[in-house]
Design an enzyme around this catalytic site. Structure first.
Site, PDB file in Angstrom:
ATOM      1  N   ASP A   1       6.076  -7.138 -11.705  1.00  0.00           N
ATOM      2  CA  ASP A   1       6.002  -8.150 -10.653  1.00  0.00           C
ATOM      3  C   ASP A   1       7.088  -7.831  -9.645  1.00  0.00           C
ATOM      4  O   ASP A   1       8.127  -7.249 -10.017  1.00  0.00           O
ATOM      5  CB  ASP A   1       6.255  -9.556 -11.211  1.00  0.00           C
ATOM      6  CG  ASP A   1       7.739  -9.830 -11.357  1.00  0.00           C
ATOM      7  OD1 ASP A   1       8.324 -10.414 -10.435  1.00  0.00           O
ATOM      8  OD2 ASP A   1       8.323  -9.412 -12.383  1.00  0.00           O
TER       9      ASP A   1
ATOM     10  N   CYS B   1      -6.698  -3.370   7.444  1.00  0.00           N
ATOM     11  CA  CYS B   1      -6.899  -2.002   7.939  1.00  0.00           C
ATOM     12  C   CYS B   1      -8.319  -1.804   8.469  1.00  0.00           C
ATOM     13  O   CYS B   1      -8.539  -0.971   9.346  1.00  0.00           O
ATOM     14  CB  CYS B   1      -6.570  -0.989   6.840  1.00  0.00           C
ATOM     15  SG  CYS B   1      -4.788  -0.909   6.497  1.00  0.00           S
TER      16      CYS B   1
ATOM     17  N   CYS C   1      -6.641   2.977   3.448  1.00  0.00           N
ATOM     18  CA  CYS C   1      -6.658   1.657   2.811  1.00  0.00           C
ATOM     19  C   CYS C   1      -7.992   0.960   3.061  1.00  0.00           C
ATOM     20  O   CYS C   1      -8.572   1.053   4.140  1.00  0.00           O
ATOM     21  CB  CYS C   1      -5.513   0.810   3.358  1.00  0.00           C
ATOM     22  SG  CYS C   1      -5.474  -0.864   2.692  1.00  0.00           S
TER      23      CYS C   1
ATOM     24  N   HIS D   1      -2.492  -6.804   3.460  1.00  0.00           N
ATOM     25  CA  HIS D   1      -2.515  -5.347   3.324  1.00  0.00           C
ATOM     26  C   HIS D   1      -1.594  -4.886   2.204  1.00  0.00           C
ATOM     27  O   HIS D   1      -1.976  -4.066   1.363  1.00  0.00           O
ATOM     28  CB  HIS D   1      -2.106  -4.654   4.625  1.00  0.00           C
ATOM     29  CG  HIS D   1      -1.749  -3.217   4.387  1.00  0.00           C
ATOM     30  ND1 HIS D   1      -2.702  -2.235   4.255  1.00  0.00           N
ATOM     31  CD2 HIS D   1      -0.557  -2.612   4.144  1.00  0.00           C
ATOM     32  CE1 HIS D   1      -2.112  -1.084   3.978  1.00  0.00           C
ATOM     33  NE2 HIS D   1      -0.800  -1.286   3.899  1.00  0.00           N
TER      34      HIS D   1
ATOM     35  N   CYS E   1      -8.429  -2.402   2.746  1.00  0.00           N
ATOM     36  CA  CYS E   1      -8.220  -3.848   2.908  1.00  0.00           C
ATOM     37  C   CYS E   1      -8.786  -4.347   4.237  1.00  0.00           C
ATOM     38  O   CYS E   1      -9.013  -3.570   5.161  1.00  0.00           O
ATOM     39  CB  CYS E   1      -6.737  -4.191   2.794  1.00  0.00           C
ATOM     40  SG  CYS E   1      -5.808  -4.035   4.332  1.00  0.00           S
TER      41      CYS E   1
ATOM     42  N   ASP F   1       8.065 -16.943 -15.287  1.00  0.00           N
ATOM     43  CA  ASP F   1       9.357 -16.488 -15.791  1.00  0.00           C
ATOM     44  C   ASP F   1      10.068 -17.687 -16.416  1.00  0.00           C
ATOM     45  O   ASP F   1       9.557 -18.809 -16.383  1.00  0.00           O
ATOM     46  CB  ASP F   1      10.165 -15.793 -14.698  1.00  0.00           C
ATOM     47  CG  ASP F   1      10.496 -16.704 -13.533  1.00  0.00           C
ATOM     48  OD1 ASP F   1      10.326 -17.928 -13.671  1.00  0.00           O
ATOM     49  OD2 ASP F   1      10.905 -16.198 -12.485  1.00  0.00           O
TER      50      ASP F   1
END
Lengths: 378, 378
Positions: free
Chosen positions: A274, A317, A312, A343, A314, A96
């Site tokens: 973002d 999980c 999920c 996660h 990930c 940014d």
């Protein structure tokens, strides 16, 4: 940096209503859109190693010019080989311009045509940001996608103030363009995005878009939203603002947002996002699921041996129970922040992938309806 | 748990002076000795995922009975499937008895023949620990190596007090043995260690060792050291105390220590260690190297692009610069704690492996001399 790859090439692969999916090819890698960029404020996506960030599915991360110019400092970062080398992330980084953080974090601001004078929130030291200095800092960091330096007023300011601010931002956009183009090798390898302002006013948004198109950028951000106006007002602007921007360029909604914000914004033609929400929530005990967010500090999870989200994929999980996450967050353990951040970032990337797939299959409206039923009404 | 593996089998492979190397085979895995056990206080080795702990070379970790009985609670942990399942560490876990933390952390202690009454440092709730309850808690946690419940007085107390405390600990050792043996399936799969007391007094140490040998344990800890007496006094006790314990059983020096403590203790016949130092230091910015510890917050590292330790094989040293670690620790970033903890635990395990190799090769004295020259005189 692989110079056989394009500097910046956005290709749309499919449309579904106003939603779009495609990819941006750049020197350091390809960004699948719609894309969510994890925020790496101080040269780290908080509580995550870069290889774990990549494993969640992130193609690009965001770095904060304001934070990095104060610590470790832009010139020092350049001496250390740039931000990619410093934090060991070799894919694209969007930075940014620092404008937003100067307004929200620093003290003793003085705004002039030239730029903004402010004091560091860390040590009180005095600094000046101008379009030229912001672009220079982003070049020193080695940014792949550079943002124009702008001013972002609160949406509830008087209209005359918002109009004057937008006009200032458009003059700064031209100065940003000029400074970027003078950047030599960096300009030959990086991209520059302009930022539309105009708060909640359709006329100002149109004038801002027109000014940006005249300057010509690689991509265009919808700025000045997600600053307290609420989702309904934000969607109201997104009902028209993205279509004012060039169709062949990516459109980036800065600082957004909640999962349902992302779905509504993709539906309205946004390609990039973002937000600190998944990382910050990961440290605060809030976990995102397809059935809405849950607070893992809540005692009802204390003996729940099930995963945070059964859908999920990930590692958190796959390995850990809600009971364990509850225990870690109640105990203030760093591992709690690590596992929940991983996660949440994975969940956000799975949401983006699901949206990309739905747009490609022409089923986005059905996806969005199912998502909202599961997520908002659980 | 693999029942074709032995419950507890310690085999010595080599000796070099008083130093020994070998391995302990247990149901959940084999522990190479001399061994360093990372501390997993609250069901997590702080700032580390369990697979990363394993990747440093750790064969066993330590869990704290005091912390776990308070949160999440022993009975709850049992309902959740035990500590291994909860925190996803499937190798051996040694649990302490809670005695030391009761003395050092809790309020309003009342010590009687029966046990210790205390208030939680978390919420002030009242609790009682006895040898029987400590063993029961360790069984509920699913501990592989259970420690007898003892009292650990400060080494600077009057001799009469230290003697009375040692004798109480020996009566508690017998009660711990009886409680453990009544543990059914758990007793058939786990091991029990006794703890020698007697502070800095050779006569008391001998009487304590004799009492423990009469009860008979799988392993023996040297307790009551590393409580402020200093390295010289500690080594003074280690000059004789380990040899009072059975040669065919592992000897565990609790709560130790600095790298040079470990080398000196291995030299004196110690086989096992635990300490919070590498993990705590990792959060505080202290990194261990073969040339001594360094403080990464120090400004002299701000532009150092070299690794923390060029000889270290850990992922942190392979990927990141001292400058980046400096930045992360100055900025209070969680990733700083993650990367430095991983390095410190890896460094400790590399030190242990180097010691095991040197003992096996019969070169321990030369190793120790070189180590001290590099580590202490850098």
């Amino acid at each position: 940096m692989a110079s056989d790859r394009p500097r910046f090439a956005f290709s749309l692969k499919a449309r579904d209503g106003r939603a779009r999916t495609g990819e941006i090819a750049m020197r350091r890698g390809t960004i699948r859109t719609p894309a969510f960029m994890p925020v790496g404020t101080a040269a780290t996506v908080k509580a995550m190693k870069p290889e774990s960030v990549r494993a969640t599915g992130a193609d690009i991360i965001l770095g904060n010019t304001y934070h990095l110019m104060l610590r470790p400092g832009a010139e020092r970062m350049a001496r250390l080989g740039g931000l990619h080398e410093f934090m060991r992330w070799d894919r694209p980084i969007l930075t940014d311009s620092g404008g937003y953080q100067v307004m929200s974090l620093s003290d003793l601001r003085k705004l002039t045509e030239k730029g903004v004078e402010f004091r560091s929130h860390i040590d009180g030291s005095k600094h000046m940001l101008t379009p030229e200095r912001s672009i220079e800092i982003q070049r020193l960091l080695g940014s792949d996608i550079v943002m124009a330096f702008d001013e972002c007023p609160r949406a509830d300011r008087p209209m005359a103030e918002i109009e004057a601010s937008m006009e200032l931002s458009m003059r700064w956009a031209q100065r940003s363009r000029d400074a970027f183009d003078a950047g030599g090798e960096h300009a030959a390898n990086a991209a520059l995005f302009g930022i539309q302002q105009g708060a909640l006013d359709r006329g100002l948004r149109a004038r801002s878009a027109e000014a940006l198109r005249a300057i010509d950028f690689d991509g265009y951000a919808v700025g000045g939203l997600a600053v307290g106006e609420g989702q309904e007002a934000m969607f109201g602007v997104l009902d028209y603002a993205p279509d004012m921007l060039p169709e062949e360029a990516p459109r980036y909604l800065m600082g957004v947002g909640k999962p349902d914000d992302l779905v509504g914004a993709v539906e309205r033609g946004i390609d990039m996002f973002d937000c600190v929400l998944p990382t910050r929530s990961g440290r605060n005990g809030q976990g995102f699921t397809w059935n809405g967010p849950i607070n893992l500090r809540n005692a009802r999870h204390a003996e729940d041996t099930g995963p945070l989200d059964p859908r999920c994929t990930c590692p958190t999980c796959g390995n850990y129970s809600r009971a364990y996450l509850h225990h870690l967050h109640k105990s203030g353990e760093i591992l709690g922040a690590m596992l929940l951040t991983e996660h949440n970032l994975s969940f956000y990337q799975q949401l983006m992938q699901t949206m990309r797939d739905a747009i490609g299959a022409g089923t986005f409206a059905a996806f969005a309806a199912t998502f909202r039923a599961d997520y908002l009404e659980a």
